[in-house]
Design an enzyme around this catalytic site. Structure first.
Site: not given
Ligand code: BGC
Length: 822
Positions: A356-357, A495, A619-620
């Site tokens: 999804w980046d 996550e 995490k984010q």
């Molecule tokens: C993040 C995801 C991201 C992925 C790729 C993961 O560590 O939690 O949001 O899409 O890395 O960058």
């Protein structure tokens, strides 16, 4: 460092992996890490060359299961170039005494310089001045030019040049127990005395890659007639070129590469194409002239100019980010069937997969080079049939795009991942992140808003958006008691939370009513309804007929988009998911004290046989992603549509709440948080922005960047400066600006593409100036806080920016009226 030169003044073996990633050269077709040409993969160095979209699948038995992973394949190393004096040792950077070392990435012309002086074991001093490029002008060409100078010795110089097909995928420590032999060599040849040829094939996807390389020696511009010896073994071909050299003399070695693959267009077969291209290729400086010109033009479209109040390096760091973004996705990508990988084509982390980046990457591209976003969205369109199949298999309607996508668009998320802290292989449940589907819909919508590209909408965008809407409508279930729609068993962007604490994440994983997912689903459904209105009647009719969209489905979309459930706790805190409020608070201070770096709390807790599922830890950004993607006005409308209150303090309260509970375990996190703080806490926003700028440059995650850059974070920082600090929002066919520069930023200049116009935009703390560079006859409307201006091609306008006190009064007025501003 000036703001175009990214420089290292020394050689540090423990930093080499990081520098290789950051000095990667690429052109959107292939990329080569900035590894020393004399090096091989040995724990310090990791030469890697990757083809955009060059994937291969392999199976491995691990932890009692058979898993299949699709990897971005490390292609034959074309760099090998070294020398020896008389019958001495071959030069290896780690075996000499380094007298000076300077490595410089010249961002303006896309050139890597490596300048070394060293003394060997016998006290002989040599200078190595290398220039390297991967051509942006011709995506199939690359070159090395090394000037070797004997400072204080005379003897027989032998240069060895090779193409090495014996490479494996071993750039990521965590993947080393997995099968990694992706290539088989088909052909090794010396078609001409100065040319080597190597043809390999990936062993599952059967992609053929051909490399032809020419090595020549020159002195004073004249080619030297040196003696050559050719060698070939199973997977490697080389040649040794010998000549005498006297003290004080120098010689220039040029190695030019042509690389083609069987996925290329307008070729007969890659071997022929590579040999043909090589024979037509000029000398290194000819390649450089064409290459530097393309970079000059790329910078005209892509640069951001900042005036920092303090002596910061933000300008340089932003350019490093733009540089790597444009090396990952370029005009050479536009015609290929590839997506934009989370870690660039710079290393093997996340296997070159697409996540999804894009949500963080597309906005910059869309406002600068929309043709690239269009091409990348078409990567998704080609995988619509696979997304439909995935939805059907999971029992849903429409299209369900995978969390990780590679060659075919099937779900490529690994089934097992290794926790390096505990050494355990664990199930990976992240494919429950169906919110990727909302991101794709959001990207389609934003692209169309920015470009007004009706053709794209009619032929590709609308179909994807409608099918995604169908998926959301079918995954939502009706809660009779509440008369609300719910989405259960999913993961949000955070996550760390994979399941409720008392449940098995694999068998009964996921969470219910993730607020971000639900609100995004409502938004997608609303936009799908808009799209049906926007399509010309006959076209809309044909599309609905083709995908079999029934009126009752459309009615249901309307209903769900007004009745989806959003959980709250603590009176106004949007719950990340239902039940989040009941989780335990986490001992942030204790863990920081115990572990120092707690960005990857999931790994730390698992190693302690605990789980983040029990705690209020993220995490984010998850809930806060909503404030990243939508303006306060837009969110207020969405909440009102859903029948939920959206108080004036909803944003600041939620920002404070979640910011205090986030570990920033993803580099995307700083971007979203810096963004949401931009209006309320400019200094805090600037601090997070600085940290995001350092994500890769300083490898703040401690070891992830050597495995590949973080394109989302890189593009996110550029977008932050551009869209967030300029307050750009595209709504209802109007380009809104609301600049609010952090104190450290004096002035900002960008050149945007918006609806077939090119706009030069300049803002400081007092004034916003917009001038249109004559382009087409389209009028566009720009606005600053409710003041509108129609800009014709060639026109310009300016707005005096409100001072903080005036802004407050403006906001109060807006609050008493209909709109609420942050
Ligand atoms: C993040 C995801 C991201 C992925 C790729 C993961 O560590 O939690 O949001 O899409 O890395 O960058």
């Amino acid at each position: 460092m000036d703001s175009w030169r990214f420089v290292y003044e020394d050689y540090q073996p423990d930093q080499e992996g990081l520098r290789e990633a950051l000095c990667t050269l690429g052109n959107g077709y292939f990329a080569t890490r900035g590894a020393a040409p004399d090096s091989a993969a040995d724990g310090v160095h990791y030469p890697g060359t990757y083809l955009a979209g060059g994937y291969n699948r392999l199976k491995t038995k691990i932890a009692g299961r058979e898993v299949e992973n699709e990897d971005l394949v490390n292609l034959p190393n074309w760099l090998p170039l070294t020398f020896r004096i008389d019958d001495g040792e071959w030069f290896r950077i780690d075996q000499v005494e380094i007298l000076s070392c300077r490595q410089e990435l010249d961002l303006k012309s896309g050139l890597l310089h490596r300048d070394l002086r060293f003394r060997d074991g016998q006290g002989r001093t040599t200078r190595w001045r290398e220039r390297r490029l991967v051509s942006m002008a011709d995506p199939h060409l690359a070159g090395l030019a090394v000037e070797l100078r004997a400072e204080d010795w005379s003897g027989r110089l032998t240069v060895r040049s090779a193409l090495d097909g014996s490479v494996t995928n071993s750039g990521v420590e965590r993947y080393r127990d997995l099968a990694n032999q992706h290539l088989e060599t088909l052909e090794l040849d010396h078609p001409d005395p100065d040319t080597m040829f190597l043809r390999v094939r990936t062993n599952q996807s059967l992609i053929q890659v051909a490399q032809a390389a020419r090595t020549r020696l020159y002195r004073d511009g004249t080619e030297l007639d040196a003696q050559r010896r050719h060698q070939a073994d199973r997977d490697r071909i080389s040649q040794e070129i010998t000549m005498p050299l006297s003290a004080g003399e120098g010689v220039v070695v040029e190695k030019i590469l042509a690389l083609y693959c069987s996925l290329d267009q307008a070729i007969s077969e890659p071997g022929l194409a590579a040999r043909h291209a090589l024979s037509a290729a000029g000398r290194f400086d000819d390649l450089l002239t064409a290459h530097a010109l393309v970079w000059k033009h790329l910078w005209e479209d892509g640069d951001i100019r900042l005036e920092e109040q303090t002596r910061g390096e933000s300008g340089l760091k932003l350019r490093v980010h733009i540089f790597h973004l444009l090396q990952t996705v370029s005009f050479h990508t536009a015609d290929r069937d590839v997506g934009v990988p989370a870690r660039g084509w710079h290393g093997e982390a996340y296997r070159g997969h697409i996540f999804w980046d894009e949500l963080f990457i597309f906005p910059f591209l869309t406002l600068r080079m929309p043709v690239l976003t269009r091409a990348l969205l078409r990567y998704r369109y080609r995988r619509l049939p696979e997304a439909r199949r995935a939805a059907q298999e999971a029992g849903y309607a429409g299209a369900m795009y995978p969390w990780q996508s590679g060659s075919t668009g099937r779900e490529e998320t690994q089934r097992l991942h290794l926790n390096p802290h505990s050494g355990r292989w664990l199930p990976d449940n992240s494919q429950r992140q169906h919110h990727i589907n909302a991101a794709i819909a959001y990207n389609i919508w934003s692209y169309c808003q920015a470009t007004d590209d009706h053709e794209f909408l009619y032929y590709y965008g609308a179909e994807m958006l409608l099918e995604i809407a169908r998926f959301w409508a079918s995954i939502a279930t009706h809660n009779e008691a509440l008369d609300r729609y719910e989405i259960k068993g999913v993961m949000g962007p955070d996550e760390y939370h994979t399941a409720y604490p008392d449940r098995d994440p694999e068998a009964e994983g996921g969470l219910d009513n993730n607020a971000y997912t639900n609100i995004m689903a409502a938004w997608v459904l609303s936009r799908a309804l808009d799209v049906l209105e926007m399509l010309p009647k006959f076209h809309g009719h044909m599309l609905c007929e083709r995908i079999g969209l029934r009126p009752e489905e459309v009615e249901l979309w309307h209903e769900i988009s007004r009745k989806i459930r959003v959980p709250f706790h603590d009176g106004g805190i949007i719950s990340q998911f239902e039940g989040y409020g009941d989780l335990k608070e986490f001992d942030w201070t204790g863990y920081k004290k115990k572990y120092g770096d707690i960005q990857r709390l999931d790994r730390i807790l698992e190693a302690e046989e605990d789980t983040p599922n029990r705690y209020k830890v993220s995490k984010q950004a998850d809930v806060l992603m909503l404030f990243y993607l939508f303006s306060a006005d837009e969110l207020k409308l969405l909440f009102e549509q859903l029948g939920y209150p959206f108080a004036y303090d909803t944003i600041p309260r939620n920002v404070d709440y979640y910011l205090a509970r986030t570990s920033h375990g993803s580099t995307l996190s700083q971007i979203a948080h810096s963004w949401v703080l931009a209006r309320s806490d400019r200094a805090g926003s600037w601090d997070l922005f600085q940290r995001a700028l350092d994500s890769d440059i300083a490898d703040i995650q401690g070891g992830t960047t050597p495995e590949g850059i973080h394109v989302g974070a890189m593009a996110g920082t550029i977008d932050l400066v551009q869209r967030c600090y300029l307050g750009i929002e595209m709504r209802a066919n109007i380009l809104h600006f609301d600049p609010s520069l952090p104190a450290d930023l004096g002035c900002l200049k960008v050149r945007l593409r918006y609806r077939r116009q090119i706009l030069a935009v300049e803002a400081d703390h007092d004034l916003l100036k917009i001038s249109s560079c004559a382009f087409t006859a389209n009028l566009v409307t720009v606005a600053y806080r409710g003041r509108f201006h129609q800009v014709a091609p060639g026109d310009s306008c300016q707005f005096r920016l409100l001072k903080p006190g005036e802004r407050d009064r403006d906001e109060n007025r807006a609050r008493q009226g209909k709109t609420v501003l942050p």
